[in-house]
Design an enzyme around this catalytic site. Structure first.
Site, mmCIF file in Angstrom:
data_model
loop_
_atom_site.group_PDB
_atom_site.id
_atom_site.type_symbol
_atom_site.label_atom_id
_atom_site.label_comp_id
_atom_site.label_asym_id
_atom_site.label_seq_id
_atom_site.Cartn_x
_atom_site.Cartn_y
_atom_site.Cartn_z
ATOM 1 N N ASP A 4 -1.182 -3.321 -3.617
ATOM 2 C CA ASP A 4 -2.028 -2.202 -3.200
ATOM 3 C C ASP A 4 -3.503 -2.534 -3.415
ATOM 4 O OD1 ASP A 4 -0.786 1.200 -3.179
ATOM 5 O OD2 ASP A 4 -2.559 0.386 -2.164
ATOM 6 N N GLU B 118 0.794 -1.229 0.000
ATOM 7 C CA GLU B 118 0.000 0.000 0.000
ATOM 8 C C GLU B 118 0.831 1.286 0.000
ATOM 9 O OE1 GLU B 118 -2.754 -0.486 3.262
ATOM 10 O OE2 GLU B 118 -3.645 -2.276 2.372
ATOM 11 N N GLU C 80 -5.902 -10.533 -2.343
ATOM 12 C CA GLU C 80 -6.701 -10.480 -1.099
ATOM 13 C C GLU C 80 -8.204 -10.400 -1.403
ATOM 14 O OE1 GLU C 80 -5.277 -7.434 1.557
ATOM 15 O OE2 GLU C 80 -3.190 -7.768 1.040
#
Ligand code: XIL
Length: 367
Positions: free
Chosen positions: A211, A167, A274
């Site tokens: 990210d 991120e 994710e």
């Protein structure tokens, strides 16, 4: 043609997807001949994919035999949801603790699963051990290298890859986040250093930058891609892109496909790292639960199909951010303090396959 929920599920029920099909087709016996044989157990999700299919795990959940069995049956890769992060490994006194990450690595090794490392450096997690040397340039740089060498080096030859930096880009896409690492080591330099240190620790590991919201925030995606291009041009050992893909059911159809193709245009392997698809984060007015579930099915199918359509060399892995709804970070007291309880994953609270699993299987296999 956008697959209809019933069409795909109907097809997969016929294909004997077991619990997934059963759950979606209605209970066996309702309007069906009782004499029909019991459905076979849900075929392994990984059996529908020609690439690694991963799941985020925690030691607490792996110690539950039913969770351990489901993970081993359906997945070919695991990511430590928490225990391989700095918050767990680096103690306040600067010491390391590897008990839980070692146990997760051992679980993967014992079952022939790939281990993916998440994450080495993240703006959201620092440690008093680093805060104490904030501003002390030489000491900070040495400690930064030592941490990465210690962690990535420990799993050398075990971890297939790492989210080296997590991120780094601001949500509005205006640039890189300001954080302890950038303040001490330089805006993009902390990212380059982390990649170099990780490569030094484990030259065989695929090194990614990871990210979120790259599918819903095109400006953020563009900045992320410029960061990656810059690293590539500078000869940094970056080997892939992680797109977290935390979705909400109000995301417009096609956005994930566009983002996947855009990110893949850089030529690097892609990790859907994710995936979860939140019903509760759907901000559309008046959408019924049934409509949100139908949207979840369609988004799961689209995400799986977009990834499966990539060239083989660019399909690093496709990872779900958890196994059962009840174990999702989106069901934490902070994220979901009161009902309705979110249901963002492919298995329900009891570990039964949901239609989302069938959607993923269909997307992986081109149905
Ligand atoms: C989350 C975990 O799921 C939680 O259990 C933990 O408490 C906080 O971190 N993006 C990431 C992940 O890269 O590391 C985060 O995981 C979720 C958002």
């Amino acid at each position: 043609m956008t697959p209809t929920r019933r069409g795909l599920i109907g097809g997969l029920c016929a294909a004997g997807l077991g619990a997934a099909g059963l759950g979606a087709c209605g209970r066996a016996g309702e309007g069906q001949a009782q004499a029909e044989p019991a459905p076979s157990p849900t075929p392994p999700l990984k059996s529908f994919a020609r690439f690694p299919v991963g799941c985020a795990v925690s030691l607490q959940h792996l110690n539950d035999p039913s969770d351990a069995a489901l993970v081993a049956r359906h997945f070919s890769q695991v990511t430590a949801e928490w225990e391989m992060k700095m918050e767990y490994i680096l103690r306040d006194d600067g010491g390391f603790r590897f008990d839980a990450p070692d146990a997760i690595a051992a679980f993967a090794r014992a079952r022939g699963l790939r281990l993916f490392g998440h994450n080495l450096i993240w703006y959201a997690q620092t440690s008093p051990a680093f805060a104490r040397i904030d501003g002390e340039a030489a000491a900070f740089a040495a400690a930064y290298r030592n941490y990465i060498l210690a962690v990535a080096g420990r799993y050398r030859g075990q971890a297939v890859g790492w989210d080296v930096v997590n991120e780094p880009v601001l949500d509005d896409g205006s640039g890189l986040r300001d954080c302890l690492w950038s303040r001490n080591l330089g805006g993009a330099d902390y990212i380059r250093r982390a990649l170099d240190h990780a490569h030094e620790a484990d030259p065989g590991a695929v090194l990614l930058i990871n990210d979120y919201n790259l599918e819903s925030l095109p400006r953020k995606r563009a900045t992320f891609m410029r960061l990656v291009e810059g690293l590539l041009k500078a000869g940094a050992p970056i080997g892939g892109i992680g797109t977290q893909t935390h979705l909400a059911t109000d995301l417009a159809g096609g956005a994930v496909t566009t983002a996947t193709r855009d990110l893949a245009s850089l030529g690097l392997p892609i990790h859907v790292s994710e995936l979860d698809i939140s019903l509760n984060r759907d901000r559309s007015a008046f959408a019924s639960l049934a409509e949100k579930r139908a949207r979840q099915y369609r988004l799961a199918h689209e995400t799986a199909a977009a990834f499966a359509a990539l060239p083989n060399a660019q399909r690093f892995a496709f990872t779900l951010w958890g196994l059962r709804d009840t174990e999702s970070w989106l069901r934490s007291p902070k994220e979901n303090p009161s009902p309705p309880w979110d249901a963002p994953l492919a298995f329900d609270d009891a570990g039964r396959a949901k239609p989302m699993l069938a959607a993923l299987a269909a997307g992986f296999s081109g149905r």
